[in-house]
Write a protein that holds these residues in place. Structure first.
Motif, PDB file in Angstrom:
ATOM      1  N   ALA A  37       0.820  -1.205   0.000  1.00 52.25           N
ATOM      2  CA  ALA A  37       0.000   0.000   0.000  1.00 52.25           C
ATOM      3  C   ALA A  37       0.854   1.255   0.000  1.00 52.25           C
ATOM      4  CB  ALA A  37      -0.909   0.009   1.233  1.00 52.25           C
ATOM      5  N   ALA A  38       0.412   2.270  -0.751  1.00 52.02           N
ATOM      6  CA  ALA A  38       1.045   3.587  -0.751  1.00 52.02           C
ATOM      7  C   ALA A  38       0.002   4.603  -0.317  1.00 52.02           C
ATOM      8  CB  ALA A  38       1.619   3.897  -2.128  1.00 52.02           C
ATOM      9  N   ALA A  39       0.229   5.852  -0.689  1.00 48.84           N
ATOM     10  CA  ALA A  39      -0.553   6.915  -0.089  1.00 48.84           C
ATOM     11  C   ALA A  39      -2.001   6.960  -0.575  1.00 48.84           C
ATOM     12  CB  ALA A  39       0.122   8.251  -0.359  1.00 48.84           C
ATOM     13  N   GLU A  40      -2.241   6.713  -1.877  1.00 41.69           N
ATOM     14  CA  GLU A  40      -3.577   6.948  -2.402  1.00 41.69           C
ATOM     15  C   GLU A  40      -3.722   6.251  -3.738  1.00 41.69           C
ATOM     16  OE1 GLU A  40      -2.623  11.128  -4.689  1.00 41.69           O
ATOM     17  OE2 GLU A  40      -3.495  11.202  -2.686  1.00 41.69           O
ATOM     18  N   ASP A  41      -4.966   6.200  -4.233  1.00 39.26           N
ATOM     19  CA  ASP A  41      -5.192   5.649  -5.560  1.00 39.26           C
ATOM     20  C   ASP A  41      -4.558   6.556  -6.595  1.00 39.26           C
ATOM     21  OD1 ASP A  41      -6.286   3.204  -5.717  1.00 39.26           O
ATOM     22  OD2 ASP A  41      -8.367   3.859  -5.884  1.00 39.26           O
ATOM     23  N   GLY A  42      -4.197   5.962  -7.743  1.00 41.56           N
ATOM     24  CA  GLY A  42      -3.489   6.711  -8.753  1.00 41.56           C
ATOM     25  C   GLY A  42      -2.019   6.797  -8.393  1.00 41.56           C
ATOM     26  N   ASP A 172       6.810   2.485 -24.170  1.00 44.60           N
ATOM     27  CA  ASP A 172       5.720   2.499 -23.200  1.00 44.60           C
ATOM     28  C   ASP A 172       4.402   2.118 -23.861  1.00 44.60           C
ATOM     29  OD1 ASP A 172       7.103   3.215 -20.881  1.00 44.60           O
ATOM     30  OD2 ASP A 172       6.969   5.362 -21.319  1.00 44.60           O
ATOM     31  N   THR A 173       3.546   1.463 -23.106  1.00 37.55           N
ATOM     32  CA  THR A 173       2.165   1.285 -23.524  1.00 37.55           C
ATOM     33  C   THR A 173       1.395   2.563 -23.164  1.00 37.55           C
ATOM     34  OG1 THR A 173       1.647   0.232 -21.408  1.00 37.55           O
ATOM     35  CG2 THR A 173       2.280  -1.220 -23.231  1.00 37.55           C
ATOM     36  N   PRO A 174       0.203   2.766 -23.697  1.00 31.35           N
ATOM     37  CA  PRO A 174      -0.544   4.001 -23.382  1.00 31.35           C
ATOM     38  C   PRO A 174      -0.749   4.178 -21.873  1.00 31.35           C
ATOM     39  CG  PRO A 174      -1.533   2.890 -25.254  1.00 31.35           C
ATOM     40  CD  PRO A 174      -0.508   1.943 -24.708  1.00 31.35           C
ATOM     41  N   GLU A 175      -0.507   5.383 -21.380  1.00 25.55           N
ATOM     42  CA  GLU A 175      -0.600   5.634 -19.944  1.00 25.55           C
ATOM     43  C   GLU A 175      -1.995   5.362 -19.390  1.00 25.55           C
ATOM     44  OE1 GLU A 175       1.043   9.201 -18.365  1.00 25.55           O
ATOM     45  OE2 GLU A 175       2.669   9.270 -19.828  1.00 25.55           O
ATOM     46  N   ASP A 176      -3.021   5.547 -20.219  1.00 26.52           N
ATOM     47  CA  ASP A 176      -4.378   5.336 -19.694  1.00 26.52           C
ATOM     48  C   ASP A 176      -4.695   3.852 -19.507  1.00 26.52           C
ATOM     49  OD1 ASP A 176      -4.731   4.529 -22.333  1.00 26.52           O
ATOM     50  OD2 ASP A 176      -6.171   6.111 -22.834  1.00 26.52           O
ATOM     51  N   THR A 177      -3.770   2.978 -19.886  1.00 25.39           N
ATOM     52  CA  THR A 177      -3.960   1.547 -19.629  1.00 25.39           C
ATOM     53  C   THR A 177      -3.181   1.081 -18.407  1.00 25.39           C
ATOM     54  OG1 THR A 177      -2.096   0.826 -21.022  1.00 25.39           O
ATOM     55  CG2 THR A 177      -4.221   1.179 -22.112  1.00 25.39           C
ATOM     56  N   TRP A 178      -2.378   1.943 -17.798  1.00 26.86           N
ATOM     57  CA  TRP A 178      -1.611   1.553 -16.617  1.00 26.86           C
ATOM     58  C   TRP A 178      -2.551   1.409 -15.424  1.00 26.86           C
ATOM     59  CZ3 TRP A 178       3.012   5.540 -16.921  1.00 26.86           C
ATOM     60  CH2 TRP A 178       3.692   5.345 -18.128  1.00 26.86           C
ATOM     61  N   ASP A 179      -2.323   0.386 -14.636  1.00 31.58           N
ATOM     62  CA  ASP A 179      -3.207   0.066 -13.510  1.00 31.58           C
ATOM     63  C   ASP A 179      -2.525   0.479 -12.206  1.00 31.58           C
ATOM     64  OD1 ASP A 179      -5.183  -0.975 -11.904  1.00 31.58           O
ATOM     65  OD2 ASP A 179      -4.445  -3.037 -12.045  1.00 31.58           O
ATOM     66  N   TRP A 180      -3.088   1.485 -11.535  1.00 29.26           N
ATOM     67  CA  TRP A 180      -2.545   1.976 -10.267  1.00 29.26           C
ATOM     68  C   TRP A 180      -3.442   1.516  -9.121  1.00 29.26           C
ATOM     69  CZ3 TRP A 180       2.060   4.591 -10.059  1.00 29.26           C
ATOM     70  CH2 TRP A 180       2.558   5.094 -11.264  1.00 29.26           C
ATOM     71  N   ASN A 181      -2.857   0.959  -8.101  1.00 25.33           N
ATOM     72  CA  ASN A 181      -3.595   0.497  -6.921  1.00 25.33           C
ATOM     73  C   ASN A 181      -2.874   0.975  -5.669  1.00 25.33           C
ATOM     74  OD1 ASN A 181      -5.719  -1.393  -8.086  1.00 25.33           O
ATOM     75  ND2 ASN A 181      -3.851  -2.191  -9.028  1.00 25.33           N
ATOM     76  N   ASP A 182      -3.578   1.805  -4.872  1.00 21.01           N
ATOM     77  CA  ASP A 182      -2.995   2.341  -3.645  1.00 21.01           C
ATOM     78  C   ASP A 182      -1.654   3.020  -3.909  1.00 21.01           C
ATOM     79  OD1 ASP A 182      -5.107   1.495  -2.034  1.00 21.01           O
ATOM     80  OD2 ASP A 182      -4.229  -0.500  -1.843  1.00 21.01           O
TER      81      ASP A 182
END
Length: 329
Positions: A37-42, A172-182
């Motif tokens: 876990a990190a600080a926040e989503d995104g 890089d793949t498109p940034e809008d496909t990157w999955d950020w969790n916590d």
């Protein structure tokens, strides 16, 4: 790959224990990314301002001509300046890489049990440019290919230059496909067939002699301790942690998947680096004076020695790797 010599490169490997160690470490790390876990989503926010990018990497070499050919005829960089002791490489006049002749022909080789360079990662603007570079490099140095992987956030091909310095060529793949969790990005390690990639994106066309619009996407280092790495590169310089795993940490600014990484896979417990061939300097470029002053203030607050000049500062990480932060332009 696209022809006989390139296909042969796909079959030639370093010793099996080297490949096994690389693949085991990579699979474990990438499977673990995004689990802490990190600080926040995104993306996790970083203390570094917008506009940060990685600057040139400097290597010390006892084979200046050999490395020069590898990075120009293979990777596709352009020679910006050259003399008998120093070669500057880049694209469109932008410096990305510097090769410096060793002072002594008996200089010690890079020791993978010590801190140093894991790989320099050249970011290409699109798949066609990347495919051309992969094919050029495989043809120029058939034994240099070490593997490839689809990491979800990027597609990457791995090589070693003539002195064993790691090299990643990626898009890089498109940034809008990157999955950020916590606050952490999810990376993967799926199979990526180099021959199929070249066929899809280059076809039967011969690669151009030189690459265009390449940047130093990230730099991956060997270190002795991940906590020390986070204190220096995170608390001190101001990068945000974007992924963690057993044996590696990834850090970035501005929501990128990573500008820097440090692993301890072969170098756990390493102390100060001995004088040797290989990495001399990692460069980071910031946008303006205020951002440079903010880096200096963080280093001071964390009691990290540094020297601040008019447009740049120099410091060293916990293992003696020299870090330069300078204003771009």
């Amino acid at each position: 790959m696209g022809n006989t010599s390139a296909r042969r490169a796909d079959r030639i490997r370093p010793p099996r224990w080297v490949i096994a160690a690389i693949l085991a470490a990579l699979a474990f790390v990438l499977a673990a990314c995004g689990t802490t876990a990190a600080a926040e989503d995104g993306p996790s926010p970083s203390a570094l301002g917008t506009g940060l990018r990685m600057g040139p990497v400097e290597l010390v070499t006892s084979d200046l001509d050999g490395l020069h050919r590898f990075y120009t005829e293979g990777v596709g960089l352009t020679t910006i300046s050259s003399d008998e002791d120093d070669v500057v490489l880049g694209t469109e006049g932008t410096e990305l890489f510097r090769l410096i002749a060793a002072d002594s022909p008996d200089a010690a080789p890079d020791d993978y049990t010590q801190a140093g360079l894991y790989h320099s990662a050249f970011l290409f603007p699109d798949e066609a440019e990347l495919a051309a570079s992969v094919l050029r490099t495989a043809n120029q140095a058939p034994a240099s290919f070490q593997g490839s992987s689809d990491h979800k956030v990027s597609k990457a091909f791995y090589f070693a230059d003539p002195e064993g310095n790691g090299v990643e060529l990626y898009v890089d793949t498109p940034e809008d496909t990157w999955d950020w969790n916590d606050g952490l990005v999810t990376m993967g390690s799926a199979v990526l067939d180099p021959n199929a990639f070249i066929t899809e994106h280059l076809g039967n066309r011969a690669p151009a002699a030189r690459a265009t619009a390449v940047s130093m996407g990230h730099v991956h280092l060997r270190g002795g301790d991940l906590q020390q790495a986070e204190e220096f590169y995170g608390d001190g310089l101001g990068f945000a942690v974007t992924a963690r795993s057993e044996g590696a940490i990834f850090l970035a600014a501005n929501g990128y998947h990573h500008h820097l990484a440090v692993n301890t896979w072969s170098s756990s417990g390493a102390g100060k680096r001995p004088e040797s061939l290989g990495l001399r300097t990692v460069s980071i470029q910031v946008a303006n004076d205020a951002q440079l002053d903010a880096v200096a203030a963080r280093l001071t607050a964390n009691q990290i020695p540094h020297e601040l000049g008019k447009r740049s500062l120099t410091t060293s990480d916990p293992w003696g790797t020299r870090i330069t932060v300078r204003i771009a332009g």
